[in-house]
Design an enzyme around this catalytic site. Sequence first.
Site, PDB file in Angstrom:
ATOM      1  N   GLY A 166       9.995  -3.374   1.595  1.00 43.40           N
ATOM      2  CA  GLY A 166      10.479  -4.747   1.604  1.00 43.40           C
ATOM      3  C   GLY A 166      10.947  -5.248   2.952  1.00 43.40           C
ATOM      4  N   GLY A 196       6.241   1.698   2.268  1.00 43.72           N
ATOM      5  CA  GLY A 196       7.597   1.676   2.798  1.00 43.72           C
ATOM      6  C   GLY A 196       8.376   2.941   2.484  1.00 43.72           C
ATOM      7  N   GLY A 211       8.965  -6.272   5.417  1.00 41.96           N
ATOM      8  CA  GLY A 211       8.068  -7.280   5.968  1.00 41.96           C
ATOM      9  C   GLY A 211       6.828  -6.740   6.642  1.00 41.96           C
ATOM     10  N   LYS A 212       6.444  -5.491   6.339  1.00 46.46           N
ATOM     11  CA  LYS A 212       5.244  -4.903   6.969  1.00 46.46           C
ATOM     12  C   LYS A 212       3.984  -5.646   6.546  1.00 46.46           C
ATOM     13  CE  LYS A 212       5.823  -0.879   5.189  1.00 46.46           C
ATOM     14  NZ  LYS A 212       6.961  -1.312   4.370  1.00 46.46           N
ATOM     15  N   SER A 213       3.772  -5.768   5.227  1.00 47.80           N
ATOM     16  CA  SER A 213       2.560  -6.429   4.731  1.00 47.80           C
ATOM     17  C   SER A 213       2.519  -7.888   5.156  1.00 47.80           C
ATOM     18  CB  SER A 213       2.484  -6.317   3.208  1.00 47.80           C
ATOM     19  OG  SER A 213       2.370  -4.962   2.817  1.00 47.80           O
ATOM     20  N   TYR A 214       3.690  -8.545   5.218  1.00 46.25           N
ATOM     21  CA  TYR A 214       3.730  -9.937   5.657  1.00 46.25           C
ATOM     22  C   TYR A 214       3.280 -10.041   7.116  1.00 46.25           C
ATOM     23  CZ  TYR A 214       5.420 -14.716   6.257  1.00 46.25           C
ATOM     24  OH  TYR A 214       5.495 -16.069   6.504  1.00 46.25           O
ATOM     25  N   ASP A 238      -1.284  -0.516   7.392  1.00 50.88           N
ATOM     26  CA  ASP A 238      -0.079  -0.987   6.700  1.00 50.88           C
ATOM     27  C   ASP A 238       0.449   0.179   5.876  1.00 50.88           C
ATOM     28  OD1 ASP A 238       1.948  -2.339   5.480  1.00 50.88           O
ATOM     29  OD2 ASP A 238       0.657  -3.489   4.119  1.00 50.88           O
TER      30      ASP A 238
END
Length: 637
Positions: free
Chosen positions: A126, A276, A128-131, A273
């Site tokens: 959560g 997490g 913000g890696k994928s974002y 990606d």
Amino acid sequence: CEARTGFFFFSDSSAHQKGRTIMSKVVVVVRVRPLNRRELALNSPCVVAMRGQDTLLIRPQDLKLQNAEDEAPERKFTFDHSFWSANPADAHYVDQVHVYESVGKGVLENIFSGYNACIFAYGQTGSGKSYTMMGPEDDKGLIPRLCESIFAQIEENTDATLSFKVEVSYMEIYNEKVRDLLGDVQERRSLKVREHKVLGPYVEGLSKFAAKDFKTVMTLIEEGTRARTVAATNMNAESSRSHAIFTLVVTQTQYDTVSGNTGEKVSRISLVDLAGSERAGKTGVTGDRLREGANINKSLTTLGLVIAALAKDGHRKGAAVFVPFRDSVLTFLLKDNLGGNSKTVMVATVSPAADNFEETLSTLRYADQAKKIVNHAVVNEDPNARLIRELRAEVDSLRSRLGTGAGPVQSMEELAALREQLQQSEALMQEMSMTWEEKLKRAEATMQERAQAIEALGLEVHQTGFKLDATKFYLLNENEGHTSSTILVYKLTDTTTIIGSSEAEHPDILLSGEDIQPRHAVFTVADGQLSVEPLDGAAIRVRGRPVTSRTVLRNGDRIMLGSNHFFKTMCPGAAQDLSSGAPTPSESAHASRRPSYSASPRRSLHSQPDKQAAAGVLASGVATVRAAVEELRSLCP
């Protein structure tokens, strides 16, 4: 298709370039996201601040940590970029466009220069890696923007001799098993990871698709993303439960109109990606989700050990540090991108909330270690194409200096040196520009010319073991200096054969050296017999005795022409396998009446002593020795 991942390192001020290989440290980027709903509900204060390249982590006063070293009120980390994305209202707020401009543009330049590249996103669940990597449709992340820029640059190409190919693959590592995200949707089998001595680690059977435009790439990304394993946790409603690796292979083919050759540059771009890192207590997972989290943390822990080992190895002299690449599938596939042939960027994403202080501290430590890794990126180019290009540039420069008189040419000697250098460079360029087929044709033509030249000398060259024509007369060269596997054979014509030097007009057999006359001797074949006659008083010895008139020769007779050319006759019916040491019947008949020269390296016919002939000589006794002494005396004036 080979898929590799890692941190993307592009050249910085400390990069050291040697030839076409660049040694550079990892470029590390840290990005902080806004507070999410959970953190706002907890009224969790912000503990992260950024000033230029520095990221500051402020410990909450009421937080007690087990490690005494972590009790410092403030910790400062310095990275290549520190992106503040926590509050859009702030003056130093960094959006998706700014992130791409700062990171993606350098990657794009490296791709078209022929280097392997990678962008690697790491952080807690959560954060913000994928974002950052993918982003929503209305605010695209690094991967879509980079792919779009690649095809935009390809479309802008106006060079008719330059063409491009782009291939795509997409996979995930879930519970330490590799899955093809673009494969058969009904067949969710695991793929094997193997290692090739040239290609390095790769995934066997991974689908690879040719992409003609950006739209095709985005369609493949969307299909693969839908197949990726996600699940809800307390930390993130759509938590990535696998590591995803999206790979592009960009091939540039340059056609050389001058030489007709083509050269290629191949760049492999790995966009990663990661799942997490997480704490089971915070995420609230159980059952399968708990086991997934254990495997995720295991691979990320191994990644941390690999980064630590590589960071230590980059600053250590002497024995290399063991790096545990094989301890997880993730690190094994990242092998080439971590300390290998790649330019890699690490994007570390963190939460600003005090509730995630320990996770943020762990991520920043990861990133701080990664700064010390040294990669050895190499332009993946056909070496011949590079040499041709450099030689052509040198030739153009030399021609320009010679044609216009430009440059510091001060003397005739320097001008002559320039001309000589130009000739050498042009010859080298012509050699390098030849295709394989042209080289084969040139080799065949050279061999034919050589054969014709040998034939003009009246010479045949045979490897040992070759049977001669039993109906012809031959002279076998017995001079020293020939290899043990080669015999020089002169075939005599069926009438007369003239032997002479280059001063005569077209002798049948050309010899050179001391005491060889322009027309030295004539060998005549008549009535089944071979004879030799000296011309113009030339020096000839047969069986050790000088001859001054026509002399009939027998099989196996030794002949000396001039002072250093020795031959042995071979007559019809006596031809044999030249690798055999056995004498012919005619030769054996004369063994007791002539000396054996097998002990003389200059007159030896075979590379190994002729054991049977030697036995015959020994058996002939004292009479043979006396004959040899008399003959040797006749050779001495």
